[in-house]
Design an enzyme around this catalytic site. Structure first.
Site, PDB file in Angstrom:
ATOM      1  N   LYS B 149       1.001  -1.054  -0.061  1.00 11.59           N
ATOM      2  CA  LYS B 149      -0.058  -0.101  -0.007  1.00 11.59           C
ATOM      3  C   LYS B 149       0.899   1.081   0.042  1.00 11.59           C
ATOM      4  O   LYS B 149       2.030   1.320   0.720  1.00 11.59           O
ATOM      5  CB  LYS B 149      -0.807  -0.088   1.199  1.00 11.59           C
ATOM      6  CG  LYS B 149      -1.896   0.946   1.356  1.00 11.59           C
ATOM      7  CD  LYS B 149      -2.671   0.776   2.651  1.00 11.59           C
ATOM      8  CE  LYS B 149      -3.812   1.560   2.855  1.00 11.59           C
ATOM      9  NZ  LYS B 149      -4.703   1.234   4.079  1.00 11.59           N
ATOM     10  N   SER B 224      -9.323   1.505   2.866  1.00 10.55           N
ATOM     11  CA  SER B 224      -8.398   2.172   2.234  1.00 10.55           C
ATOM     12  C   SER B 224      -7.445   1.380   1.508  1.00 10.55           C
ATOM     13  O   SER B 224      -6.775   2.024   0.540  1.00 10.55           O
ATOM     14  CB  SER B 224      -7.719   3.465   3.149  1.00 10.55           C
ATOM     15  OG  SER B 224      -7.042   2.454   4.122  1.00 10.55           O
ATOM     16  N   SER B 248     -10.129  -1.010   6.818  1.00  8.82           N
ATOM     17  CA  SER B 248      -9.238  -0.727   5.318  1.00  8.82           C
ATOM     18  C   SER B 248      -8.377  -1.919   4.874  1.00  8.82           C
ATOM     19  O   SER B 248      -8.015  -2.025   3.887  1.00  8.82           O
ATOM     20  CB  SER B 248      -8.160   0.404   5.853  1.00  8.82           C
ATOM     21  OG  SER B 248      -8.792   1.523   5.863  1.00  8.82           O
TER      22      SER B 248
END
Lengths: 562, 562
Positions: B149, B224, B248
């Site tokens: 990420k 996310s 997330s």
């Protein structure tokens, strides 16, 4: 929260003590000889908790002369040995309770270390354990009484943590760790003193007065678990529960010559203890046992952790209690934090340890340099009272309870932080923790052996005189890092060997203050000298194993003393 | 922090992507056929990151038709099997990298899931591993590329966590977990998209645009860790690292039909990841792997934890990775949180699980009632942005970057807390954690078997349409409690079976909103249906063992789909 004038509340606090003492005396059943001796004892308690008494110069000498041998036979025995007697019915639980209650009554008159006796509750526990002997004798702590710091919740009692305004805060539950110990056969028999604000390395408050040192009443008992320090220092409790956010288990353990373990955060339930600043999570307090018996410290830790306390307290990590299997230890010796150098008896203790274990085949000693310990206080001074001390101030606002000198010192310059300021100090804390871990790992040898522990001072001196304990760094350093620390006894002050250093050039003002404090070994006569054994997080077991070897090599420091 | 106008910065972000893509194309070495297909692909990326593209309706179908079989042979293989090929030199590390780079390039054009390729760095890693085959083939993750990420620090790269103002924040270190994975033979080959503020269950920002769902581009990728969700949903990465403070990891894993583990706080290093509100400790984010391969999730967890990361990251507890030895599991089924009822496909998935494992000898199912889940959001809404969102606001203040709809929703009504307010909400959190633990333990059976896990929805629906993901409670519930959660695939939306409920009486406004959202199964065509497997803290291993049985019983939900 009570709002009456503090002087009235101080008398109320005094009555709490007196009422419990009356009942305790009934449990203890003094004979006429002991009654006479007891009544003649010099008292460390004043007429009310806002006055101080006139204790004997060396409480432990008077204590030992006061109690009859029949009681001392029980209380002086190592609690782990006493447990054997209890489990084999050589002695009953009630007999043990009576002996320890007598010891605590005498101890408290001499040092003012008991906040409140728990005679009714303890007697019920002891009787119940005697009655259920067959089903309960297998419990690891069958029949052992223990002491709890006043801040530890106990059902039906008000928890003040040293502030008179909370004399009405009666709780309807026990701390989780108290329940766990009870389930394992032990039970609380006395609540011990703690100071105003809990943020001082001594033990003075308007809820009880001043707790003095076991060995020399001119000196502090240490704090904030000062009552535990002295009660256990006198052997008048098998073990006790303290709490430590800056040195509050370790300073009383050290100043009174016993063992005290500041455990790693997350191993023992502490979250339900009381104090100011509840809900503040930036720096957390931890609990741990204080005892003159290392084996008892070990047994208590093992018993609580074996009970899987993480199934009760969600703040805990499921780190099981594993006896250390290593046989060779790599140990660092830190002789100073390079901010305040320790006094002659502390320096001598470090040398003793070096001599005793330096040549053992299973120890490798290395010099350990402190890593930027000057970063610690700027961080902690912000995070201890991140509300600028408002929560504490509210405890004295209405009652007019004077803020004691040592509390003033602790809250001097604190600031009500904005959220971003708190985050910045948290980041400074996190960075220092990471840097320090890397630094410690840097001591790993070529074969990959990580440094097992560091031996260091607990305080720059032995127990200081009252109101003179100003320097927390040797203890709070490890709170900031959350490293476990086991304090262990090494020697006692020697009037001939521990002479003040001449022509010393202080490093700074604080160093000069402490240098001047150690003016004469006679001022610190009979004071114990303890040291710290510090490990990486969650190595509590290992510290105990190392301390066992140290105990073996150092021997009983009080042998020949009385 | 950059202060240029956000439109200029958006173009700059676009160039970061394009520059890395050019290099990645060189590593991937497309032949003319693939080049042609690639150029003809519908693109989910707009002309700049402030525009959205025109993706294919069902990206996974186009993806599978685009990549040649020679590449799919590598990327569709279970990564644990691929590791065997790497370790036995059936395939080289560079070959694997080339295949996965090609896959990621195609995946990113289709779904906009890559923030930046790492072609130079990855190629150097892969070549080094091939060169040092003899000495490194024994490493547990030898030769496996992985995705990270964007918020995860990687040396030499700017970390924006979705805010354009940070396009200049180049870091000179890797996250600890990245280093650990590299030491164990794996290496990052791509950085995946994350949304503005990181506080939304989807993935849209001005640093990359919008990431769409693997299966249906009308639906969100989740967030996310949306880029991880889609990239791994397409099997274009062996595994990826996400982070999770409210769902997330879990929402993108669920919405894209893969496994995702929100690990227990303190097991994997996460403290060095970037985000807003750094230094805020009241609620902490945790990392964990996302992968279509449960065995890979297991291997990554074991590898990282076996490396003793607590000797690097002081926030971790030394909880070793112990394969679960239990053979019978007691499982709760929670069909609703009683605030928002799940949509028909989620209800059907719960029934499937019940049918599949309800009669197995090694499972005992019980109905699990949610315990006061309405306490969660009031606490989290205060503690997520305890500065009233000031830190986030400062990331858009100078650049004029518009605050996206979903960010607005997340920070709506937040408050800059006074220190005592923070403490009060921390206490509310602590109390709820304690109450919930007691409640869970209350499900223990008469023989003392504690509830091993609870199966529950991840979200009240399958992947929602863009900007419609508003209800976090099924995920953030477990962040508040810090319980580990493994998300696992169960089925896909069935247009015949998953019809909207008629004459439904909504429980409240939020329930009504979600009820109305699920208007027609056709809107959610081909969307995967995942569920959560939730355990007590530090039972991550157990969740994986239970999921293995579920995988066995449920089978491959995508079999027959393409």
């Amino acid at each position: 929260m009570l709002t009456e004038n503090y002087k009235e509340l101080a008398l109320k606090a005094e009555r709490v003590y007196e009422t419990s003492l009356e009942k305790a005396l009934k449990v203890a059943e003094f004979d006429s000889s002991l009654t006479e001796k007891y009544q003649a004892l010099p008292s460390a308690r004043g007429a009310s908790t806002s006055e101080y008494g006139s204790p004997a110069k060396h409480p432990f000498e008077v204590y030992l002369k006061t109690l009859p041998q029949s009681i001392l036979d029980i209380t002086e025995k190592d609690p782990v040995g006493l447990l054997e007697d209890l489990k084999t019915k050589k002695i009953s639980c009630v007999e043990v309770l009576k002996a320890y209650t007598a010891a605590a009554i005498v101890a408290s008159k001499l040092t003012n270390c008991v906040y409140e006796f728990l005679p009714d509750e303890a007697l019920e526990f002891a009787r119940g354990l005697d009655r259920d002997y067959e089903s309960k004798k297998g419990l690891p702590l069958y029949g052992l009484p223990f002491s709890i710091k006043e801040m530890v919740p106990f059902v039906g009692k008000a928890v003040t943590h040293g502030s008179l305004c909370y004399l009405d805060r009666v709780v309807d539950y026990n701390a989780d760790i108290v329940n766990i110990l009870i389930e394992n056969g032990a039970y609380p028999f006395v609540r011990t003193t703690n100071p105003q604000s809990l943020m001082m390395l001594e033990c003075v408050s308007y809820t009880h007065g001043r707790t003095v040192n076991t060995f020399n009443s001119d000196l502090t008992s240490g704090g904030s678990s000062g009552g535990e320090g002295t009660l256990n220092g006198l052997y008048a409790s098998p073990f006790g529960l303290g709490s430590d956010i800056g040195g509050s288990i370790r300073s009383p353990a050290a100043f009174n010559g016993i063992y005290g373990l500041r455990s790693t955060l997350g191993r023992l339930p502490t979250a339900d203890y009381f104090s100011c600043n509840i809900g503040s999570e930036s720096i957390l307090s931890v609990t741990g046992p204080l005892s003159r018996s290392l084996d008892t410290v070990n047994l208590v830790m093992k018993t609580v952790i074996d009970s899987k306390p993480w199934l009760v307290d969600p703040t805990l990590a499921p780190v099981e209690w594993k006896p250390e299997t290593k046989t060779k230890f790599r140990i660092g010796i830190m002789t100073s934090d390079n901010i305040v150098n320790p006094s002659p008896p502390i320096q001598r203790a470090l040398k003793i340890v070096h001599q005793k274990i330096g040549n053992l085949a299973n120890f490798e000693l290395v010099k350990f340099e402190p890593f930027e310990h000057e970063r610690t206080m700027p961080i902690l001074s912000k995070l201890y009272f991140e509300d600028g001390g408002r929560d504490f101030q509210s405890t004295v606002a209405e009652t007019g309870e004077p803020i004691l000198e040592q509390t003033s010192w602790a809250i001097d310059g604190v600031k009500d932080l904005d959220m971003h300021e708190q985050w910045e100090w948290n980041l400074a804390k996190q960075k220092y923790r990471k840097d320090y871990l890397k630094y410690w790992i840097g001591y790993t040898d070529k074969e990959g052996n990580v440094l097992d522990a560091v031996i260091a001072p607990v305080y720059p001196n032995v127990a200081p005189k009252h109101n003179k304990g100003k320097y927390w760094n040797y203890t709070c350093q490890w709170n900031l890092l959350d490293y476990p620390v086991l304090v262990f006894p090494v020697t006692i002050v020697d009037e001939k060997l521990d002479l003040p250093i001449k022509d010393y050039k202080p490093l700074n003002e604080m160093d000069e203050f402490h240098y001047k404090e150690y003016n004469d070994p006679k001022s610190f006569a009979k004071a114990p000298v303890n040291l710290s054994l510090i490990g990486l997080r969650n190595t509590d077991e290992k510290l105990i194993e190392i301390a066992k070897v140290l105990r073996e090599e150092i021997g009983d420091i009080f042998a020949g003393q009385d």
